[in-house]
Structures are given as structure tokens and as C-alpha cells.
Design a protein around this motif. Structure first.
Motif, short mmCIF file in Angstrom:
data_model
loop_
_atom_site.label_atom_id
_atom_site.label_comp_id
_atom_site.label_asym_id
_atom_site.label_seq_id
_atom_site.Cartn_x
_atom_site.Cartn_y
_atom_site.Cartn_z
N ILE A 1 0.85 -1.19 0.00
CA ILE A 1 0.00 0.00 0.00
C ILE A 1 0.89 1.24 0.00
O ILE A 1 1.73 1.41 0.89
CB ILE A 1 -0.92 0.05 1.24
N LEU A 2 0.71 2.10 -0.99
CA LEU A 2 1.38 3.39 -1.00
C LEU A 2 0.37 4.43 -0.51
O LEU A 2 -0.61 4.73 -1.18
CB LEU A 2 1.85 3.76 -2.41
N ALA A 3 0.58 4.91 0.70
CA ALA A 3 -0.27 5.95 1.28
C ALA A 3 0.42 7.29 1.04
O ALA A 3 1.26 7.72 1.82
CB ALA A 3 -0.48 5.70 2.77
N ASP A 4 0.06 7.91 -0.07
CA ASP A 4 0.77 9.11 -0.52
C ASP A 4 0.29 10.35 0.22
O ASP A 4 -0.91 10.64 0.25
CB ASP A 4 0.56 9.29 -2.03
N GLU A 5 1.26 11.07 0.83
CA GLU A 5 0.98 12.30 1.59
C GLU A 5 -0.10 12.05 2.65
O GLU A 5 -1.15 12.67 2.66
CB GLU A 5 0.58 13.44 0.65
N ILE A 6 0.21 11.12 3.55
CA ILE A 6 -0.74 10.72 4.57
C ILE A 6 -1.18 11.89 5.46
O ILE A 6 -2.29 11.90 5.97
CB ILE A 6 -0.13 9.58 5.44
N ASN A 7 -0.31 12.88 5.61
CA ASN A 7 -0.66 14.01 6.47
C ASN A 7 -1.58 15.03 5.79
O ASN A 7 -1.88 16.07 6.36
CB ASN A 7 0.60 14.71 6.99
N ARG A 8 -2.05 14.73 4.58
CA ARG A 8 -3.03 15.60 3.92
C ARG A 8 -4.46 15.28 4.36
O ARG A 8 -5.37 16.06 4.10
CB ARG A 8 -2.95 15.43 2.40
N ALA A 9 -4.67 14.12 4.98
CA ALA A 9 -6.02 13.70 5.36
C ALA A 9 -6.24 13.92 6.86
O ALA A 9 -5.30 13.87 7.65
CB ALA A 9 -6.23 12.23 5.01
N PRO A 10 -7.50 14.14 7.27
CA PRO A 10 -7.79 14.35 8.69
C PRO A 10 -7.58 13.09 9.52
O PRO A 10 -7.45 11.98 8.98
CB PRO A 10 -9.26 14.79 8.71
N ALA A 11 -7.60 13.26 10.85
CA ALA A 11 -7.23 12.18 11.77
C ALA A 11 -8.09 10.94 11.62
O ALA A 11 -7.60 9.82 11.74
CB ALA A 11 -7.30 12.70 13.21
N LYS A 12 -9.39 11.10 11.36
CA LYS A 12 -10.28 9.94 11.25
C LYS A 12 -9.86 9.03 10.10
O LYS A 12 -9.92 7.81 10.21
CB LYS A 12 -11.72 10.42 11.06
N VAL A 13 -9.43 9.62 9.00
CA VAL A 13 -8.99 8.84 7.84
C VAL A 13 -7.65 8.19 8.13
O VAL A 13 -7.41 7.02 7.80
CB VAL A 13 -8.92 9.73 6.59
N GLN A 14 -6.74 8.93 8.76
CA GLN A 14 -5.45 8.37 9.13
C GLN A 14 -5.63 7.16 10.04
O GLN A 14 -4.97 6.13 9.88
CB GLN A 14 -4.60 9.42 9.84
N SER A 15 -6.58 7.27 10.98
CA SER A 15 -6.82 6.17 11.93
C SER A 15 -7.32 4.92 11.23
O SER A 15 -6.99 3.80 11.63
CB SER A 15 -7.84 6.61 12.99
N ALA A 16 -8.12 5.08 10.17
CA ALA A 16 -8.63 3.93 9.43
C ALA A 16 -7.47 3.13 8.84
O ALA A 16 -7.47 1.89 8.86
CB ALA A 16 -9.58 4.38 8.33
N LEU A 17 -6.48 3.83 8.32
CA LEU A 17 -5.31 3.16 7.77
C LEU A 17 -4.46 2.54 8.87
O LEU A 17 -4.02 1.40 8.76
CB LEU A 17 -4.47 4.16 6.96
N LEU A 18 -4.27 3.29 9.95
CA LEU A 18 -3.38 2.82 11.00
C LEU A 18 -3.95 1.62 11.75
O LEU A 18 -3.22 0.78 12.25
CB LEU A 18 -3.08 3.98 11.97
N GLU A 19 -5.29 1.51 11.80
CA GLU A 19 -5.91 0.32 12.40
C GLU A 19 -5.56 -0.91 11.57
O GLU A 19 -5.23 -1.97 12.11
CB GLU A 19 -7.43 0.49 12.47
N ALA A 20 -5.65 -0.78 10.27
CA ALA A 20 -5.31 -1.90 9.39
C ALA A 20 -3.83 -2.27 9.53
O ALA A 20 -3.47 -3.46 9.52
CB ALA A 20 -5.62 -1.54 7.94
N MET A 21 -2.97 -1.28 9.70
CA MET A 21 -1.55 -1.52 9.87
C MET A 21 -1.26 -2.30 11.14
O MET A 21 -0.48 -3.25 11.15
CB MET A 21 -0.78 -0.19 9.92
N GLU A 22 -1.90 -1.89 12.22
CA GLU A 22 -1.61 -2.46 13.54
C GLU A 22 -2.29 -3.81 13.75
O GLU A 22 -1.67 -4.77 14.18
CB GLU A 22 -2.07 -1.48 14.63
N GLU A 23 -3.58 -3.88 13.42
CA GLU A 23 -4.36 -5.08 13.71
C GLU A 23 -4.39 -6.07 12.54
O GLU A 23 -4.83 -7.20 12.71
CB GLU A 23 -5.81 -4.69 14.07
N ARG A 24 -3.98 -5.61 11.36
CA ARG A 24 -4.04 -6.41 10.14
C ARG A 24 -5.47 -6.91 9.86
O ARG A 24 -5.69 -8.04 9.45
CB ARG A 24 -3.08 -7.60 10.22
N GLN A 25 -6.41 -6.02 10.15
CA GLN A 25 -7.81 -6.31 9.88
C GLN A 25 -8.58 -5.00 9.79
O GLN A 25 -8.10 -3.96 10.23
CB GLN A 25 -8.43 -7.19 10.97
#
Length: 321
Positions: A103-127
Motif C-alpha cells: 500500500i502506497l499511502a501518498d501524503e498521509i498528512n493531507r487527510a484528517p485524523a479519522k482517515v489516518q486512523s482507518a489506515l493505522l488500524e489496518a496496519m496495527e491489527e491487520r484487519q
């Protein structure tokens, strides 16, 4: 060909396509073998996107590119349930771009926290959890998130707790002049070339086999203590000198210790060793701590960067045999 030779061949092929960024190529493969995720910071045009695309091209796996923007929604990443009245199950889950291997998450800091959290949950929990149901990610899964060190207007900086979930924070700089000439020539050659048959790609099994071998890499009690002492120096800097005490507000979390342990074992394996040495730890420690150290106001005012703080930590902490 052994697993290590296959990985070295992968690195060589990627380096031939990404000129002047050998360290980026090495770190990308290292993070993949460590089963982690990477935050990559660099100016535009430094082959960040090309690097992850090249890795996907060399591996027999999928690639998703997500361009983060302020209007992005969490469902744009994870997917959503679609109403289909003609089916017995009225709602069908439609997977989002996160359901891929790389997954290429390009310019991750352009999106608000709720969207960042959606990606980071998948990263941490792998689900991913959507409408009360859980959907597992593929066993081969890695996120490479990028952020631009300039143009900070309209960005949402990642909170420290979220940045802590990246196993490494890698920074890249401009290539040297000789490499830049090679880049120009490579681009010229690529424009001339007609599409050819796809070359043989590395199977994901090679990555999983490498991970099994890395799991057996030895790390002595002395090396474990060296890792813990380094992290301890970032948490209790007053014990290690005035400079560290005035530069650091908060040190690395237990995730930092785990990250150094995992990546130093990968580094040792890639160097052909069966045990971790102090050099392996020092080779990865900067990238593992860069995003985890919270510097003081005084350090920021004096222009002291996380790299300099880590250098001082390594000077102060000795290896006890």
C-alpha cells in the motif's frame, strides 16, 4: 538459489531502477522482511512512489496507491457495504484499496485524523472492521506512507501515538551529481524501450521463507541489554548528560525496543550473519527512533534534530559484554 541470494537479487534489480537511492531500497526490503510499515519523508521527485511500484513489479503481489486528500473518507480506504436488493444477503461488502499487499499511502498528512486512523488500524491489527464485521488483511501486507517535509499548509500532522506504529521513519535526500546523470540516461532509455514481456517475479513464498530464517537469528543477552539501555537513555536522559537532559521531553516506547530488535535481526540476516552485533543495532536505531523521540522546546529552538539526539545517545551508551 538460497533465500538470501533471492533477496539480494531483488535488491540489485530495484537499485538498477532506482538510481541514487540505495538506502531507500535497502530500508524498503528490510521493513518488508520485518513485517512492519514504513513512514517515508522526502522532497517531491525523489523516487518515493517509484520505489514502492518497483518493489510491487518485482514481487508477484498487488499494489494499491491511495492519494490522501482533505476530503477523503475512511470508507474510501477500507471499503463499504453496498445495498444489492436482488441478492439474499442485501448488503455486500465492497473492499477498498487497503485490501492489497503493498500500500502506497501518498501524503498521509493531507487527510484528517479519522482517515489516518482507518489506515493505522489496518496496519496495527491487520484487519478492518466495517458494520460490525471483521475482514482480515492478506498475510503479505505492508504500508509505505509518505509525507512531504515542505508545504505544511493544509496538513494534519500525525500524532505521536500514531507515528509510533511505523516500525521505521526513513528520510531521503537528493542523489549526488553522478547518480543524477545516470537517472537522466535511464529515463531516456525507458522512453525508447517498447513494452516487453514481463520478467519473472519473486513469489511471496520467498518473503515468508526469509521471515522464518530471520526468526532464528540469535540475539544475545548483551545485545538485548544494549537495546534496552539505548531506549532507557531516551526516557531518563538526565542520567546520561546535560545535553540529552535538555533536548528530550519523552523517549521511546516499548514499540521502539521491539522495532530495533526486529529490524536489527533482519539487518544481520541480510549481511549473512546468524547473530546480531552492535553494528546491526546501530545501523537501524536512527530510523527506529526518529519519529518516536519528542524533543524539547530548547532542542527545537537550537535546531537540534532527532538524528543528533540519537548520535549522542549512542555515544553515551556502552555495549556491556
Amino acid at each position: 538459489m538460497t533465500t538470501l541470494e533471492s533477496i539480494k537479487e531483488l535488491r540489485n534489480r530495484m537499485s538498477a531502477s532506482i538510481i541514487g537511492q540505495d538506502r531507500l531500497v535497502e530500508r524498503l526490503i528490510l521493513v518488508l522482511l520485518a513485517d512492519g510499515n514504513m513512514l517515508l519523508e522526502g522532497l517531491p521527485g525523489l523516487a518515493k512512489t517509484r520505489a514502492i511500484k518497483t518493489l510491487a513489479k518485482e514481487l508477484n503481489c498487488g499494489l494499491s496507491r491511495i492519494q490522501f486528500t482533505p476530503d477523503l473518507l475512511p470508507s474510501d480506504i477500507t471499503g463499504t457495504e453496498i445495498y444489492q436488493p436482488e441478492l439474499k444477503e442485501k448488503f455486500v461488502f465492497q473492499e477498498g484499496p487497503i485490501f492489497s499487499n503493498l500500500i502506497l499511502a501518498d501524503e498521509i498528512n493531507r487527510a484528517p485524523a479519522k482517515v489516518q486512523s482507518a489506515l493505522l488500524e489496518a496496519m496495527e491489527e491487520r484487519q478492518v472492521s466495517v458494520a460490525g464485521k471483521t475482514y482480515k488483511m492478506d498475510p503479505l501486507f505492508m504500508v509505505m506512507a509518505t509525507q512531504n517535509p515542505v508545504e505544511q499548509e493544509g496538513t494534519y500532522p500525525l500524532p505521536e501515538a500514531q507515528m509510533d506504529r511505523f516500525i521505521m521513519h526513513v528520510t531521503i535526500d537528493y542523489p549526488d551529481d553522478a547518480s543524477e546523470i545516470k537517472i537522466i540516461r535511464l529515463n531516456r532509455e525507458e522512453q525508447k524501450k517498447a513494452p516487453t514481456e514481463e520478467q519473472q517475479r519473486l513469489e511471496p513464498k520467498v518473503i515468508f521463507d526469509a521471515r522464518k530464517e530471520i526468526a532464528s537469528i540469535k540475539i544475545s543477552e548483551a545485545m538485548e541489554k544494549y537495546i534496552v539501555d539505548i531506549i532507557s537513555a531516551t526516557r531518563y536522559p538526565s542520567k546520561y548528560g546535560k545535553d540529552l537532559s535538555k533536548w528530550l521531553d519523552y523517549g521511546g516506547s516499548p514499540r521502539a525496543s521491539i522495532a530495533i530488535d526486529r529490524t536489527s535481526r533482519v539487518h544481520a540476516w541480510m549481511q549473512g550473519r546468524d547473530a546480531v552485533t552492535p553494528d546491526d543495532i546501530r545501523a537501524v536505531v536512527h530510523d527506529c527512533l526518529r519519529h518516536r523521540l519528542i524533543l524539547s522546546y530548547e532542542a527545537n529552538a537550537d535546531g537540534v534534530a532527532a538524528n543528533e539526539v540519537t548520535d549522542e545517545v549512542l555515544k553515551q551508551v556502552a555495549v556491556v559484554a
